[in-house]
Design a protein around this motif. Sequence first.
Motif, PDB file in Angstrom:
ATOM      1  N   LYS A   8       0.876  -1.098  -0.007  1.00  0.00           N
ATOM      2  CA  LYS A   8       0.079   0.139  -0.023  1.00  0.00           C
ATOM      3  C   LYS A   8       0.974   1.334  -0.003  1.00  0.00           C
ATOM      4  O   LYS A   8       1.812   1.317   0.784  1.00  0.00           O
ATOM      5  CB  LYS A   8      -0.837  -0.134   1.158  1.00  0.00           C
ATOM      6  N   GLY A 152      -7.943   8.036   6.314  1.00  0.00           N
ATOM      7  CA  GLY A 152      -6.778   7.123   6.293  1.00  0.00           C
ATOM      8  C   GLY A 152      -7.151   5.832   6.004  1.00  0.00           C
ATOM      9  O   GLY A 152      -6.400   4.877   6.227  1.00  0.00           O
ATOM     10  N   ASP A 155      -5.296   2.190   4.224  1.00  0.00           N
ATOM     11  CA  ASP A 155      -4.300   1.001   4.922  1.00  0.00           C
ATOM     12  C   ASP A 155      -5.388  -0.102   5.175  1.00  0.00           C
ATOM     13  O   ASP A 155      -5.049  -1.114   4.984  1.00  0.00           O
ATOM     14  CB  ASP A 155      -4.168   1.606   6.297  1.00  0.00           C
TER      15      ASP A 155
HETATM   16 MG    MG Z   1      -2.400   7.089   6.172  1.00  0.00          MG
END
Ligand code: MG
Length: 421
Positions: A8, A152, A155
């Motif tokens: 990632k 975020g 992930d």
């Molecule tokens: Mg991040």
Amino acid sequence: MRNLVVQKFGGTSVADTDKIKNVADVILKEKANGNDVVVVVSAMGHTTDHLVKLAHEINPNPSARELDMLMSTGECVSMSLLTMALQAKGHKAISFNAAQIGIITENVHTKARIIDIKTDKLNESLSEGNIIVIAGFQGVTEEGEITTLGRGGSDTSAVAIASALDAKRCDIYTDVEGVYTTDPRVVPNASRLDEISYDEMLELAHAGANVLHPRSVETAKQYSMPLRVRSTFKNENMGTLILGVEDMEINKPVAGVAADLSQVRVVVCDIPDTPGEAATLFSALAKENISVDMIIQSYARKVSKTNDIAFTINKEDFDKAKEVLEVVQKQLNAGEVSYNDNIAKISIIGAGMIDRPGIASTMFKTLADNGINIRMISTSEIKISCLINKEDAQRAVKALHEVFNLGSDEIAEVKGTLPDV
Ligand code: MG
Ligand code: ASP
């Protein structure tokens, strides 16, 4: 388990076209090791922030569905550019968005959870020799609505995809060299951890260490997926490995110190002291998907037979919480509701504190010696958190890092500027 690695790349790793070409080289290096590679990307640089800003310029209260439609475009840009970069280097590569694959989420906008990932298309495409590049952060509901997983969240996309494909490892490439004992921008001699357990990482992530999306660590733990946080720019360094506590040797009581500056403290005063009041209050918040962190209920006052309940929420949920609490206040016949965002939650985390007395008292004494007042305390088996005034946050982190002996002899390379304190 198969010969497959999921990689990632975060926003800073794909911030411009040169960086995207560099990422293509990192991918090809893994491929050259003999592994199949599935890649998950974030949006370029600060794209998501920019999109959110545009939305608010148009409408101060944009609908969650349209926000998801908008924000999900960022990852589509980076996935196709990265795929083009791989193709330009002569490799077979193909990109897919979440709807094409079937990354199925619950029907919630802006912070949906993944419930299923279809693997047919991915397996077929891998067997044709492709490197697959997937848009992180986004999902699709059973009904075909586009969702996102929370800021975020790519992930979490990566770890969920790694688990669904039974990958041997999930590597999270970022602009830092791993997980540190604390933010190196605050404490320059913070040490990089070679290993940390899922539980410690989870507590660190919840406590404000912005390295990983907390849900990605939960998912990794659930599927025992080894997770590595490593640098895109110095990728010869193996970074930090996150794994099960049973596979680790623990020698220090505290592994890390974190500060969370994104919380708001809410106090609801004079709630009648009868059964069910706390349930009413917190169910109303839960119904709106507002998570609550630290909670304190005062002893009931003898005369008025009322309690005060104080708790913390995330700043993101502030406006929504205000609306909910206005209703609940009337419903409960409670007194004043007050808010304070001039606070910081400071946490010490370590699997080594289990069965080792004196850790909490050392923390409290260290804060006291520095003249720092504690407003709330909460604990778990491997974490102690104190809510303090925001202006004391950096001093608290420095003092705790020192007292628990977490420094290294080296000065970590400092990236970026500190959030406003
Ligand atoms: Mg991040
Ligand atoms: N682009 C999204 C964000 O900025 C998701 C991510 O980067 O993980 O929050």
